[in-house]
Design an enzyme around this catalytic site. Structure first.
Site, short mmCIF file in Angstrom:
data_model
loop_
_atom_site.label_atom_id
_atom_site.label_comp_id
_atom_site.label_asym_id
_atom_site.label_seq_id
_atom_site.Cartn_x
_atom_site.Cartn_y
_atom_site.Cartn_z
CB VAL A 31 -0.96 -0.01 1.21
CG1 VAL A 31 -0.21 0.33 2.51
CG2 VAL A 31 -2.14 0.93 1.01
CE1 TYR A 32 3.43 1.58 4.49
CE2 TYR A 32 5.69 0.83 4.20
CZ TYR A 32 4.59 1.04 5.01
OH TYR A 32 4.67 0.71 6.34
CB SER A 33 3.87 5.23 -3.04
OG SER A 33 4.19 6.20 -2.07
#
Length: 344
Positions: free
Chosen positions: A61-63
Site C-alpha cells: 500500500v505504500y504509494s
C-alpha cells in the site's frame, strides 16, 4: 549491530531495521513522508548494510506499490545480503478483491509483491490490518500454503488486537501450520499502549515486536518542545490526522526528559528514544525511517551503547500513563500487581 531472534523463530534480525515508506513516495501521506528515488534508495541501502542493518520493511500500500519497486531496484544484485519484510491487506483499489486477507487476495498480493521486489521469496510477510470478514482458518491456511511453496519464509501481523492474534495461533495449532512469529506495532515513549496486552501476549506466544514509528510520528525528533511549536516544514502539518494521538503536556513531559538525558549522554533525542525501545521486552527490531542520509546516519547512532538504569527509570516515569480497564488495577493496587506483575 546486535542481532535478535524474531519471536519463537530461528530467524535472527538486526536490532534496527529500515522502513522504506519514503521510497517512491506519492500522495498526501507517503509523499509528505518523503520521495526517495532509486539512486537515493541505493545510497541508503548502502549505509544500512555498512552498519549491519539487513532487514528492510515495506508494504504494497505504500504509494501503491512504488515503495516495493524502488526497494527491489535498490537491492538488485545483493538479495542474499538482505531480509525483506512486506505487508498486505489494506485496500489498493475499489474492487472486491483489492483488499483483505482472503485466499484469493493473499495469493495475488504475494505474487505482485514478489514481482515488484524482484525476488522469489519474502522473508517476513505481515497482514497489515485485521480483515474481520475472513476466517482465521482461511488466513492461516493460506499463509501455510505460501510458506510451503517457498514464497514466504515467516508470517506475522500488524496492528492486530490481541484476541485475534490468539485466534490465528489457535488455528495454526489445530492444523499443524506455522504460527505467527512477528507483530509490527506502534510503540514509543509517547505511545506505550503496546505494553498492556500485546507485550504479554508476545512473551507468552513467542511473537516478536517489529516497532514502527519509534519517534511517535515525528514528534520525538528534538525539533518540538515546550517553546518550540511544530516547524513550518514538518510533515506533521500534512499527516497529523493519521497519527496516534497524544496530549500536548504528555509530549512535553517526555521531551523534557529526553533532552535531559541527551545532555548527559551526548546523544541526540531520537537516539535516546530508540535506545529506550531496544531495552523493552519482546522488541526484536525497531524500524527506523529517514528522508535523507543525514537522518539515517543519526538514527543508526541509536545502537552500540546503552542507557543507564537510572536514565531508563526517568524516561519510564516521564512517559508513564495509566492503561485502560482491565489493566489499570494491576498498576494501581498491590494485590492485583502481586497476582500479575507488569513486564515493565
Amino acid at each position: 549491530m546486535d542481532y535478535r531472534q524474531l519471536g519463537a523463530s530461528g530467524l535472527r534480525v538486526p536490532a534496527l531495521s529500515f522502513g522504506t515508506a519514503t521510497f517512491g513516495g506519492t500522495g498526501p501521506l507517503f509523499g509528505a513522508w518523503g520521495r526517495t528515488d532509486e539512486a537515493e534508495a541505493r545510497g541508503m541501502v548502502d549505509l544500512c548494510l555498512d552498519a549491519g542493518v539487513t532487514l528492510f520493511d515495506t508494504a504494497d500500500v505504500y504509494s501503491n506499490g512504488a515503495s516495493e519497486s524502488v526497494l527491489g531496484a535498490a537491492i538488485k544484485g545483493r538479495r542474499d545480503a538482505v531480509l525483506l519484510s512486506t505487508k498486505t491487506g489494506l485496500p489498493l483499489g475499489d474492487g472486491p478483491q483489492d483488499w483483505g486477507a482472503s485466499r484469493a487476495r493473499l495469493i495475488r498480493a504475494v505474487e505482485e509483491s514478489l514481482r515488484r521486489l524482484g525476488t522469489d521469496h519474502i522473508d517476513i510477510l505481515q497482514l497489515h490490518a485485521l480483515d474481520a470478514s475472513t476466517p482465521a482458518e482461511e488466513v492461516m491456511g493460506t499463509l501455510a500454503t505460501l510458506i510451503a511453496a517457498g514464497k514466504v519464509r515467516y508470517a506475522g501481523v500488524s496492528n492486530y488486537p490481541g484476541w485475534q492474534v490468539m485466534k490465528a495461533q489457535a488455528a495454526a495449532d489445530r492444523n499443524g501450520w506455522p504460527r505467527l512469529v512477528a507483530h509490527q506495532v506502534y510503540y514509543s515513549l509517547i505511545g506505550r499502549d503496546y505494553e498492556a496486552d500485546l507485550m504479554p501476549l508476545g512473551v507468552d506466544q513467542g511473537v516478536g515486536a517489529l516497532v514502527w514509528s519509534p519517534l511517535g510520528w515525528g514528534r520525538l525528533t528534538g525539533k518540538i518542545g515546550r517553546d518550540r511549536p511544530v516547524p513550518a516544514g514538518s510533515r506533521l502539518h500534512d499527516t497529523e490526522q493519521f497519527a496516534p494521538p497524544v496530549e500536548a503536556e504528555e509530549l512535553y513531559r517526555v521531551v523534557d526528559a529526553l533532552e535531559a538525558v541527551a545532555a548527559e549522554t551526548g546523544k541526540t533525542v531520537p537516539q535516546i528514544a530508540i535506545n529506550w525501545l531496544l531495552q523493552r521486552p519482546t522488541v526484536a527490531s525497531v524500524i527506523i525511517g529517514a528522508r535523507n542520509e543525514a537522518q539515517l546516519r543519526d538514527n543508526l547512532g541509536a545502537v552500540g551503547w546503552t542507557l543507564a538504569p537510572e536514565q531508563i527509570t526517568r524516561l519510564d516515569a516521564a512517559s508513564a500513563k495509566l492503561p485502560p480497564y482491565p489493566h489499570a488495577p494491576y498498576r494501581q493496587q498491590a494485590g492485583f500487581t502481586l497476582l500479575n506483575p507488569p513486564l515493565v
